[in-house]
Design a protein around this motif. Sequence first.
Motif, PDB file in Angstrom:
ATOM      1  N   MET A  72      35.900  45.033  38.926  1.00 38.48           N
ATOM      2  CA  MET A  72      37.116  44.264  38.652  1.00 38.48           C
ATOM      3  C   MET A  72      37.352  44.177  37.140  1.00 38.48           C
ATOM      4  SD  MET A  72      38.178  40.695  40.331  1.00 38.48           S
ATOM      5  CE  MET A  72      39.729  39.915  39.926  1.00 38.48           C
ATOM      6  N   ALA A  73      36.311  43.800  36.385  1.00 43.32           N
ATOM      7  CA  ALA A  73      36.449  43.728  34.922  1.00 43.32           C
ATOM      8  C   ALA A  73      35.266  44.449  34.295  1.00 43.32           C
ATOM      9  CB  ALA A  73      36.456  42.280  34.455  1.00 43.32           C
ATOM     10  N   ASN A  74      35.558  45.254  33.298  1.00 44.44           N
ATOM     11  CA  ASN A  74      34.460  45.982  32.647  1.00 44.44           C
ATOM     12  C   ASN A  74      33.689  45.075  31.697  1.00 44.44           C
ATOM     13  OD1 ASN A  74      33.551  47.818  30.116  1.00 44.44           O
ATOM     14  ND2 ASN A  74      33.243  48.840  32.087  1.00 44.44           N
ATOM     15  N   ASN A  75      32.372  45.206  31.705  1.00 44.09           N
ATOM     16  CA  ASN A  75      31.520  44.339  30.894  1.00 44.09           C
ATOM     17  C   ASN A  75      31.620  44.622  29.398  1.00 44.09           C
ATOM     18  OD1 ASN A  75      30.232  46.554  32.425  1.00 44.09           O
ATOM     19  ND2 ASN A  75      28.585  46.297  30.934  1.00 44.09           N
ATOM     20  N   GLU A  76      32.000  45.848  29.016  1.00 45.72           N
ATOM     21  CA  GLU A  76      32.033  46.170  27.584  1.00 45.72           C
ATOM     22  C   GLU A  76      33.407  45.908  26.964  1.00 45.72           C
ATOM     23  OE1 GLU A  76      30.016  49.635  26.288  1.00 45.72           O
ATOM     24  OE2 GLU A  76      28.787  49.708  28.103  1.00 45.72           O
ATOM     25  N   THR A  77      34.460  46.230  27.701  1.00 48.95           N
ATOM     26  CA  THR A  77      35.812  46.095  27.134  1.00 48.95           C
ATOM     27  C   THR A  77      36.569  44.909  27.718  1.00 48.95           C
ATOM     28  OG1 THR A  77      36.702  47.481  28.887  1.00 48.95           O
ATOM     29  CG2 THR A  77      36.008  48.605  26.854  1.00 48.95           C
ATOM     30  N   GLY A  78      36.135  44.409  28.862  1.00 51.57           N
ATOM     31  CA  GLY A  78      36.861  43.335  29.537  1.00 51.57           C
ATOM     32  C   GLY A  78      38.074  43.827  30.310  1.00 51.57           C
ATOM     33  N   VAL A  79      38.307  45.147  30.332  1.00 47.18           N
ATOM     34  CA  VAL A  79      39.509  45.684  30.979  1.00 47.18           C
ATOM     35  C   VAL A  79      39.474  45.422  32.485  1.00 47.18           C
ATOM     36  CG1 VAL A  79      40.735  47.837  31.570  1.00 47.18           C
ATOM     37  CG2 VAL A  79      39.990  47.412  29.215  1.00 47.18           C
ATOM     38  N   LEU A  80      40.608  44.888  32.984  1.00 44.82           N
ATOM     39  CA  LEU A  80      40.747  44.569  34.414  1.00 44.82           C
ATOM     40  C   LEU A  80      41.336  45.770  35.147  1.00 44.82           C
ATOM     41  CD1 LEU A  80      42.178  40.984  33.939  1.00 44.82           C
ATOM     42  CD2 LEU A  80      40.196  41.494  35.376  1.00 44.82           C
ATOM     43  N   GLN A  81      40.695  46.169  36.201  1.00 45.29           N
ATOM     44  CA  GLN A  81      41.131  47.351  36.957  1.00 45.29           C
ATOM     45  C   GLN A  81      42.168  46.971  38.021  1.00 45.29           C
ATOM     46  OE1 GLN A  81      40.311  50.330  36.041  1.00 45.29           O
ATOM     47  NE2 GLN A  81      38.912  49.567  34.464  1.00 45.29           N
ATOM     48  N   PRO A  82      42.996  47.926  38.447  1.00 41.38           N
ATOM     49  CA  PRO A  82      44.020  47.642  39.477  1.00 41.38           C
ATOM     50  C   PRO A  82      43.370  47.569  40.867  1.00 41.38           C
ATOM     51  CG  PRO A  82      44.137  49.947  38.799  1.00 41.38           C
ATOM     52  CD  PRO A  82      43.061  49.327  37.957  1.00 41.38           C
ATOM     53  N   VAL A  83      42.561  46.536  41.064  1.00 35.58           N
ATOM     54  CA  VAL A  83      41.744  46.476  42.288  1.00 35.58           C
ATOM     55  C   VAL A  83      42.588  46.256  43.551  1.00 35.58           C
ATOM     56  CG1 VAL A  83      39.471  45.933  41.342  1.00 35.58           C
ATOM     57  CG2 VAL A  83      41.105  44.090  41.659  1.00 35.58           C
ATOM     58  N   GLU A  84      43.719  45.551  43.419  1.00 36.23           N
ATOM     59  CA  GLU A  84      44.546  45.317  44.625  1.00 36.23           C
ATOM     60  C   GLU A  84      45.065  46.647  45.163  1.00 36.23           C
ATOM     61  OE1 GLU A  84      45.094  43.756  41.760  1.00 36.23           O
ATOM     62  OE2 GLU A  84      44.996  41.598  42.113  1.00 36.23           O
ATOM     63  N   GLU A  85      45.523  47.493  44.234  1.00 35.45           N
ATOM     64  CA  GLU A  85      46.077  48.780  44.656  1.00 35.45           C
ATOM     65  C   GLU A  85      44.977  49.658  45.258  1.00 35.45           C
ATOM     66  OE1 GLU A  85      48.562  49.982  41.413  1.00 35.45           O
ATOM     67  OE2 GLU A  85      49.056  51.856  42.478  1.00 35.45           O
ATOM     68  N   ILE A  86      43.805  49.607  44.652  1.00 34.21           N
ATOM     69  CA  ILE A  86      42.687  50.424  45.153  1.00 34.21           C
ATOM     70  C   ILE A  86      42.261  49.906  46.529  1.00 34.21           C
ATOM     71  CG2 ILE A  86      40.306  51.161  44.691  1.00 34.21           C
ATOM     72  CD1 ILE A  86      41.068  50.920  41.650  1.00 34.21           C
ATOM     73  N   ALA A  87      42.296  48.582  46.699  1.00 33.00           N
ATOM     74  CA  ALA A  87      41.933  48.010  48.003  1.00 33.00           C
ATOM     75  C   ALA A  87      42.909  48.473  49.085  1.00 33.00           C
ATOM     76  CB  ALA A  87      41.924  46.486  47.926  1.00 33.00           C
ATOM     77  N   ARG A  88      44.202  48.565  48.710  1.00 33.02           N
ATOM     78  CA  ARG A  88      45.199  49.037  49.694  1.00 33.02           C
ATOM     79  C   ARG A  88      44.915  50.474  50.105  1.00 33.02           C
ATOM     80  NH1 ARG A  88      48.961  45.974  46.989  1.00 33.02           N
ATOM     81  NH2 ARG A  88      49.620  47.677  45.640  1.00 33.02           N
ATOM     82  N   ILE A  89      44.550  51.295  49.120  1.00 27.98           N
ATOM     83  CA  ILE A  89      44.241  52.700  49.409  1.00 27.98           C
ATOM     84  C   ILE A  89      43.030  52.766  50.345  1.00 27.98           C
ATOM     85  CG2 ILE A  89      43.355  54.839  48.334  1.00 27.98           C
ATOM     86  CD1 ILE A  89      45.099  54.035  45.858  1.00 27.98           C
ATOM     87  N   ALA A  90      42.036  51.920  50.057  1.00 28.68           N
ATOM     88  CA  ALA A  90      40.827  51.908  50.890  1.00 28.68           C
ATOM     89  C   ALA A  90      41.179  51.478  52.320  1.00 28.68           C
ATOM     90  CB  ALA A  90      39.787  50.966  50.288  1.00 28.68           C
ATOM     91  N   ALA A  91      42.001  50.434  52.436  1.00 29.58           N
ATOM     92  CA  ALA A  91      42.346  49.917  53.774  1.00 29.58           C
ATOM     93  C   ALA A  91      43.120  50.971  54.569  1.00 29.58           C
ATOM     94  CB  ALA A  91      43.158  48.632  53.647  1.00 29.58           C
ATOM     95  N   GLU A  92      44.056  51.650  53.892  1.00 29.33           N
ATOM     96  CA  GLU A  92      44.844  52.684  54.591  1.00 29.33           C
ATOM     97  C   GLU A  92      43.953  53.802  55.112  1.00 29.33           C
ATOM     98  OE1 GLU A  92      48.641  51.952  51.749  1.00 29.33           O
ATOM     99  OE2 GLU A  92      47.806  53.999  51.761  1.00 29.33           O
ATOM    100  N   ALA A  93      42.898  54.088  54.336  1.00 30.59           N
ATOM    101  CA  ALA A  93      42.000  55.188  54.726  1.00 30.59           C
ATOM    102  C   ALA A  93      40.850  54.690  55.605  1.00 30.59           C
ATOM    103  CB  ALA A  93      41.444  55.853  53.460  1.00 30.59           C
ATOM    104  N   ASP A  94      40.848  53.391  55.905  1.00 33.98           N
ATOM    105  CA  ASP A  94      39.783  52.797  56.708  1.00 33.98           C
ATOM    106  C   ASP A  94      38.399  53.001  56.064  1.00 33.98           C
ATOM    107  OD1 ASP A  94      38.831  51.341  58.751  1.00 33.98           O
ATOM    108  OD2 ASP A  94      38.736  52.992  60.206  1.00 33.98           O
ATOM    109  N   VAL A  95      38.369  52.713  54.767  1.00 36.30           N
ATOM    110  CA  VAL A  95      37.157  52.876  53.964  1.00 36.30           C
ATOM    111  C   VAL A  95      36.828  51.497  53.382  1.00 36.30           C
ATOM    112  CG1 VAL A  95      36.428  53.855  51.733  1.00 36.30           C
ATOM    113  CG2 VAL A  95      37.574  55.304  53.396  1.00 36.30           C
ATOM    114  N   TYR A  96      35.555  51.157  53.256  1.00 33.46           N
ATOM    115  CA  TYR A  96      35.193  49.869  52.659  1.00 33.46           C
ATOM    116  C   TYR A  96      35.498  49.868  51.159  1.00 33.46           C
ATOM    117  CZ  TYR A  96      32.532  48.596  56.827  1.00 33.46           C
ATOM    118  OH  TYR A  96      32.160  48.275  58.097  1.00 33.46           O
ATOM    119  N   PHE A  97      35.908  48.694  50.651  1.00 35.69           N
ATOM    120  CA  PHE A  97      36.115  48.560  49.208  1.00 35.69           C
ATOM    121  C   PHE A  97      35.223  47.453  48.656  1.00 35.69           C
ATOM    122  CE2 PHE A  97      38.753  46.824  45.554  1.00 35.69           C
ATOM    123  CZ  PHE A  97      38.241  47.743  44.653  1.00 35.69           C
TER     124      PHE A  97
END
Length: 387
Positions: A144-169
């Motif tokens: 979700m957030a990188n420990n070195e830069t603090g950058v927040l990843q687009p986790v909601e969008e990635i979760a949607r991709i995972a759900a559509e593909a029936d893959v765990y996130f």
Amino acid sequence: MRRIYLDNNATTPVLPEVLEAMRPYFGERFGNASSIHHHGQETRAAVERARDSVASLLGCKASEVVFTSGGTEGDNLAIAGLTSAGDHIITSSIEHHAVLLACKHLEDVDCELTYVPVDGRGLVDPDDVRRALQPNTKVISIMMANNETGVLQPVEEIARIAAEADVYFHTDAVQAAAKTPIDVNLIGCDVLSISGHKMHAPQGVGALYVRKGTHLQPLFYGGRHERSHRAGTENVPGIVALGKAAELAMQGFQRGDEKKMSALRDRLQQGILAQVEEAGVNGDGAPRVPNTSNIYFDHIEGESMVISLDLKGLAVSTGAACSSGAIEPSHVLIAMGLRSDRARASIRFSLGKQNTAEDIDIALALVPETVARLRELSPAYRSTASM
Ligand code: PLP
């Protein structure tokens, strides 16, 4: 000498309220939470209260919280617990080693791995995750957030991709928890790890959110603790502390503490950049947690800077605490496309709840003079400066 600690992504001090909450569980309330007598009932109740608090912090049900020994165990349990030989895992090149090396181990024992890249701001492109999907993909693990830069990843969008593909996130939220609000249902993740010592609870305790119905193989075999997800007598003082830290974090969000923290962080960052040439923010332009700023100072060695600042009482870091002292430049900054000399010249400043405006004033006085002195000592810098 006054010591100022701006390395809160490495670990945070235990807050006084958290210490007070856990103290009785070292003394008079010592029972094993599995015992059926009074002593056990007392600690069981405390563990379950803490579970409720952690569940509120994450927006899940208490029954979906599994207490662990910290972020490393949570990450390992999530990834190893969801996969078996022949499965394909998608992760990113900027994960913490707790994820990267767990994945590497699984690769060695017959899993397939895809590491998606990041752009110059340190962001994963969800389309890269989508393109990496295979018929045997079992889990996607992106922090979700990188420990070195603090950058927040687009986790909601990635979760949607995972759900559509029936893959765990799974998302490693160790550096996001208590810094930015988390709602596992808004994110849409199946598994999410947090760590106590990054949020003003002690080292050696953490939690894993496991969505109801997720089939997770345990890492340890033994008693049927934590609904058989995690065998081992509960660390009651640590769990109580994590619960208290979760409550304090929620109160902080209600007060808008994260806005105050990002204002302090921005003042530090802008103040440094206004005074120091040939410096810049790694991860600039990407959303970040409010406490972190990773800044490169060309023509210096990050390690020398950390040591020089430490001698003046300011604690900062060159990146992940676990890899400090290693000669290799940060894999996160290299993955973002930094030249290795710039990656080595980068310093992470990370604030905690205990930091004050005065701490920032002192850091703003110390950093520019230290950079100037180190550059003065650098023959390479002197020759470019005189050109
Ligand atoms: N994940 C991230 C992003 C981290 O920053 C850390 C610690 O630095 C961990 C996992 C490991 O957590 P712990 O130290 O609780 O094992």
